[in-house]
Design an enzyme around this catalytic site. Sequence first.
Site, PDB file in Angstrom:
ATOM      1  CD  GLN A  11      53.097  11.224 -23.398  1.00  0.00           C
ATOM      2  OE1 GLN A  11      53.041  11.137 -24.616  1.00  0.00           O
ATOM      3  NE2 GLN A  11      54.217  11.543 -22.775  1.00  0.00           N
ATOM      4  CE1 TYR A  59      56.734  18.510 -10.311  1.00  0.00           C
ATOM      5  CE2 TYR A  59      58.551  18.004 -11.790  1.00  0.00           C
ATOM      6  CZ  TYR A  59      57.758  18.931 -11.138  1.00  0.00           C
ATOM      7  OH  TYR A  59      57.993  20.267 -11.310  1.00  0.00           O
ATOM      8  CB  THR A  60      56.696  13.658 -16.513  1.00  0.00           C
ATOM      9  OG1 THR A  60      55.429  14.294 -16.683  1.00  0.00           O
ATOM     10  CG2 THR A  60      56.498  12.224 -16.065  1.00  0.00           C
ATOM     11  CB  THR A  99      63.687   8.548 -17.429  1.00  0.00           C
ATOM     12  OG1 THR A  99      64.171   9.459 -18.407  1.00  0.00           O
ATOM     13  CG2 THR A  99      64.309   8.935 -16.099  1.00  0.00           C
ATOM     14  CG  ASP A 100      66.054   9.074 -21.824  1.00  0.00           C
ATOM     15  OD1 ASP A 100      64.936   9.040 -21.280  1.00  0.00           O
ATOM     16  OD2 ASP A 100      66.402   9.995 -22.585  1.00  0.00           O
ATOM     17  CE1 TYR A 123      60.889  12.828 -14.874  1.00  0.00           C
ATOM     18  CE2 TYR A 123      62.674  12.515 -16.449  1.00  0.00           C
ATOM     19  CZ  TYR A 123      61.440  12.145 -15.952  1.00  0.00           C
ATOM     20  OH  TYR A 123      60.762  11.088 -16.523  1.00  0.00           O
ATOM     21  CE  LYS A 127      61.011   8.211 -13.574  1.00  0.00           C
ATOM     22  NZ  LYS A 127      59.614   7.704 -13.307  1.00  0.00           N
ATOM     23  CD1 TRP A 148      63.975  11.165 -25.583  1.00  0.00           C
ATOM     24  CD2 TRP A 148      64.135  11.351 -27.812  1.00  0.00           C
ATOM     25  NE1 TRP A 148      65.181  11.777 -25.882  1.00  0.00           N
ATOM     26  CE2 TRP A 148      65.305  11.903 -27.234  1.00  0.00           C
ATOM     27  CE3 TRP A 148      64.009  11.353 -29.196  1.00  0.00           C
ATOM     28  CZ2 TRP A 148      66.331  12.445 -27.992  1.00  0.00           C
ATOM     29  CZ3 TRP A 148      65.037  11.888 -29.969  1.00  0.00           C
ATOM     30  CH2 TRP A 148      66.186  12.428 -29.365  1.00  0.00           C
TER      31      TRP A 148
HETATM   32  N1  LIG Z   1      57.314  11.344 -21.090  1.00  0.00           N
HETATM   33  C1  LIG Z   1      58.533  10.906 -21.416  1.00  0.00           C
HETATM   34  O1  LIG Z   1      59.122  11.315 -22.438  1.00  0.00           O
HETATM   35  C2  LIG Z   1      59.199   9.870 -20.572  1.00  0.00           C
HETATM   36  C3  LIG Z   1      60.500   9.449 -20.907  1.00  0.00           C
HETATM   37  C4  LIG Z   1      61.116   8.473 -20.138  1.00  0.00           C
HETATM   38  C5  LIG Z   1      60.460   7.929 -19.053  1.00  0.00           C
HETATM   39  N2  LIG Z   1      59.211   8.362 -18.736  1.00  0.00           N
HETATM   40  C6  LIG Z   1      58.583   7.785 -17.556  1.00  0.00           C
HETATM   41  O2  LIG Z   1      57.468   7.016 -18.006  1.00  0.00           O
HETATM   42  C7  LIG Z   1      56.423   7.084 -17.038  1.00  0.00           C
HETATM   43  C8  LIG Z   1      55.126   7.522 -17.717  1.00  0.00           C
HETATM   44  O3  LIG Z   1      55.345   8.772 -18.336  1.00  0.00           O
HETATM   45  P1  LIG Z   1      54.141   9.543 -19.043  1.00  0.00           P
HETATM   46  O4  LIG Z   1      54.739  10.285 -20.181  1.00  0.00           O
HETATM   47  O5  LIG Z   1      52.994   8.609 -19.260  1.00  0.00           O
HETATM   48  O6  LIG Z   1      53.786  10.590 -17.911  1.00  0.00           O
HETATM   49  P2  LIG Z   1      52.709  11.776 -17.942  1.00  0.00           P
HETATM   50  O7  LIG Z   1      51.923  11.727 -19.200  1.00  0.00           O
HETATM   51  O8  LIG Z   1      53.399  13.026 -17.564  1.00  0.00           O
HETATM   52  O9  LIG Z   1      51.735  11.340 -16.776  1.00  0.00           O
HETATM   53  C9  LIG Z   1      52.181  11.223 -15.461  1.00  0.00           C
HETATM   54  C10 LIG Z   1      50.964  10.914 -14.628  1.00  0.00           C
HETATM   55  O10 LIG Z   1      51.362  10.755 -13.274  1.00  0.00           O
HETATM   56  C11 LIG Z   1      50.349  11.299 -12.498  1.00  0.00           C
HETATM   57  N3  LIG Z   1      50.843  11.635 -11.161  1.00  0.00           N
HETATM   58  C12 LIG Z   1      51.786  12.538 -10.816  1.00  0.00           C
HETATM   59  N4  LIG Z   1      51.933  12.566  -9.479  1.00  0.00           N
HETATM   60  C13 LIG Z   1      51.064  11.651  -8.967  1.00  0.00           C
HETATM   61  C14 LIG Z   1      50.729  11.217  -7.677  1.00  0.00           C
HETATM   62  N5  LIG Z   1      51.324  11.742  -6.592  1.00  0.00           N
HETATM   63  N6  LIG Z   1      49.798  10.251  -7.517  1.00  0.00           N
HETATM   64  C15 LIG Z   1      49.184   9.726  -8.585  1.00  0.00           C
HETATM   65  N7  LIG Z   1      49.441  10.110  -9.870  1.00  0.00           N
HETATM   66  C16 LIG Z   1      50.367  11.068 -10.039  1.00  0.00           C
HETATM   67  C17 LIG Z   1      49.883  12.508 -13.247  1.00  0.00           C
HETATM   68  O11 LIG Z   1      48.605  12.839 -12.826  1.00  0.00           O
HETATM   69  P3  LIG Z   1      47.937  14.292 -13.139  1.00  0.00           P
HETATM   70  O12 LIG Z   1      47.493  14.203 -14.565  1.00  0.00           O
HETATM   71  O13 LIG Z   1      46.832  14.318 -12.168  1.00  0.00           O
HETATM   72  O14 LIG Z   1      49.009  15.310 -12.879  1.00  0.00           O
HETATM   73  C18 LIG Z   1      49.903  11.994 -14.681  1.00  0.00           C
HETATM   74  O15 LIG Z   1      48.681  11.399 -15.014  1.00  0.00           O
HETATM   75  C19 LIG Z   1      56.928   8.015 -15.937  1.00  0.00           C
HETATM   76  O16 LIG Z   1      57.495   7.232 -14.926  1.00  0.00           O
HETATM   77  C20 LIG Z   1      58.010   8.809 -16.612  1.00  0.00           C
HETATM   78  O17 LIG Z   1      58.990   9.253 -15.661  1.00  0.00           O
HETATM   79  C21 LIG Z   1      58.572   9.298 -19.469  1.00  0.00           C
END
Ligand SMILES: NC(=O)c1ccc[n+]([C@@H]2O[C@H](COP(=O)([O-])OP(=O)(O)OC[C@H]3O[C@@H](n4cnc5c(N)ncnc54)[C@H](OP(=O)(O)O)[C@@H]3O)[C@@H](O)[C@H]2O)c1
Length: 298
Positions: A11, A59-60, A99-100, A123, A127, A148
């Site tokens: 995202q 890994y989300t 993350t929160d 998770y 993190k 979120w």
């Molecule tokens: N989503 C939430 O609500 C949320 C909330 C708080 C914090 N965050 C943090 O914000 C950040 C971005 O979140 P997001 O929502 O954009 O995540 P996301 O949409 O789930 O995307 C995560 C990406 O990481 C890639 N990935 C996973 N393992 C990998 C690896 N070994 N090498 C390279 N790429 C890898 C995935 O690739 P594939 O598509 O190939 O699997 C995916 O494109 C993350 O650090 C997450 O922990 C997210």
Amino acid sequence: VKLLVTGRSGQVARALAGLTGSAAIICLGRPELNICDRASVDRAIALHRPEVVVNTAAYTAVDKAESEPDLAFAANAGGAGNVAAAAARAGLPVIHLSTDYVFSGDKRSPYVETDPVGPAGVYGQSKLAGEEAVAAANPDHVILRTAWVHAPWGGNFVRTMLRLAGERDTVRVIVDQHGTPTYAPHIADALLAVARYVIAARDGGAWRGVFHMTSAGETTWAGFAERVFAAARHSGLNSASVVPIATSEYPTAARRPANSRLDNTRFDAVFRAPLPAWQVGVDACVAALAAASEPSAR
Ligand SMILES: NC(=O)c1ccc[n+]([C@@H]2O[C@H](COP(=O)([O-])OP(=O)(O)OC[C@H]3O[C@@H](n4cnc5c(N)ncnc54)[C@H](OP(=O)(O)O)[C@@H]3O)[C@@H](O)[C@H]2O)c1
């Protein structure tokens, strides 16, 4: 400014890739750049010669992590450490997303950066280990805890609600978890502002360390859903009525914090790039989805 971003289909990575303007933003994903493979991170940095490295890859899958702790830790702790270490070897700062969910959620008011951590699930634990790995590997780090996250692409709450609205008239949504929906394109704008700040203030300033960075304001998942459906009605998309339920009525593999609210005071004071109100992000997300939607979604 030139950024190397880990993750391509995520995202936040897609939002960064969509930024227009003078920044050069290179988003790389697997197999070209696998954060669990140190050599691939070193190669990408050597090839693209960025000024800042941004780690959005993670890994989300919060619930799945409970049964796949090794995979969650490999990416979120080992991978994050690899990215920070590779940046350090190249003499570059790293911006890392966290993350929160590093908090238990037991606090009554919004969390500040110095509050004790205490993740409730795998998770969040992975993190948190990632934050520690990043800080240990590279003194020039900015760790941004957000929450979120949603966008017009990827798997997220807004898209789930709109899909459910096409299938039923009412949707049961949790009302006793509090937090702040944060729009990935707003995160992308803020990440770019942080990167510019870090480059300009490289040798001085109070920019290193952990910061909380969410949209402004707060709500619950039920309030979030209400806003999605109001925006959907405004855009002529399917909407539904929200039936508020307690967390206890919606069992999940991972326990989630009841309080996910993050206090952004430190982020706003240092980087002076506050994110807009969460409602602005939700409305923009639904409008973007409506603009791209098939007539069947209406
Ligand atoms: N989503 C939430 O609500 C949320 C909330 C708080 C914090 N965050 C943090 O914000 C950040 C971005 O979140 P997001 O929502 O954009 O995540 P996301 O949409 O789930 O995307 C995560 C990406 O990481 C890639 N990935 C996973 N393992 C990998 C690896 N070994 N090498 C390279 N790429 C890898 C995935 O690739 P594939 O598509 O190939 O699997 C995916 O494109 C993350 O650090 C997450 O922990 C997210």
